[in-house]
Design a protein around this motif. Sequence first.
Motif, short mmCIF file in Angstrom:
data_model
loop_
_atom_site.label_atom_id
_atom_site.label_comp_id
_atom_site.label_asym_id
_atom_site.label_seq_id
_atom_site.Cartn_x
_atom_site.Cartn_y
_atom_site.Cartn_z
N MET A 1 40.85 30.93 32.70
CA MET A 1 41.55 32.09 33.41
C MET A 1 42.50 31.40 34.67
N CYS A 2 41.94 30.41 35.25
CA CYS A 2 42.94 29.87 36.43
C CYS A 2 44.07 29.51 35.72
N LEU A 3 44.20 28.88 34.73
CA LEU A 3 45.72 28.35 34.28
C LEU A 3 46.12 29.52 33.80
N LEU A 4 45.76 30.75 33.48
CA LEU A 4 46.66 31.69 32.92
C LEU A 4 47.16 32.67 34.06
N PHE A 5 46.46 32.64 35.05
CA PHE A 5 46.65 33.47 36.19
C PHE A 5 48.10 33.58 36.70
N PHE B 1 37.60 30.70 38.97
CA PHE B 1 38.16 31.79 38.98
C PHE B 1 37.63 32.99 40.17
N ASP B 2 36.43 33.03 40.31
CA ASP B 2 35.94 33.91 41.21
C ASP B 2 36.41 33.50 42.60
N SER B 3 36.63 32.26 42.88
CA SER B 3 37.03 31.84 44.22
C SER B 3 38.81 32.16 44.26
N LEU B 4 39.48 31.82 43.21
CA LEU B 4 40.70 32.17 43.23
C LEU B 4 40.92 33.73 43.31
N LYS B 5 40.26 34.56 42.75
CA LYS B 5 40.43 35.99 42.61
C LYS B 5 40.06 36.47 44.24
#
Length: 106
Positions: A1-5, A28-32
């Motif tokens: 998911m991080c790569l698609l974000f 992804f949670d930390s990115l969000k």
Amino acid sequence: MCLLFPSTLSGAALNWFYMLNPRTINTFDSLKQAFLDHFMIQTDRLYSADDLYMLRQGEDEPLREYAARFSHEYSRCPNTDDRATFGAFKSGHRESNFRYLVHSNP
């Protein structure tokens, strides 16, 4: 998911993403959370009449769309003086016959 974000971002959000330091976000949670921490402050802020003076009608933006956008931003301005609001609305118009009529008729 991080790569698609990043494919879902544009403008300031995409610039923010590319300014992140490499290897500082592992999930992804930390990115969000980093995204929300950065951008939520801007969305919750209430505006003043000074902020309304920053709004400008776009070059190809119809008057109806500019008025709707201005109205939306005005709704976020508690306790704003009507005279200041009208002045901000008038100052944001691009050159047009309507602008001339508004400015010439008190």
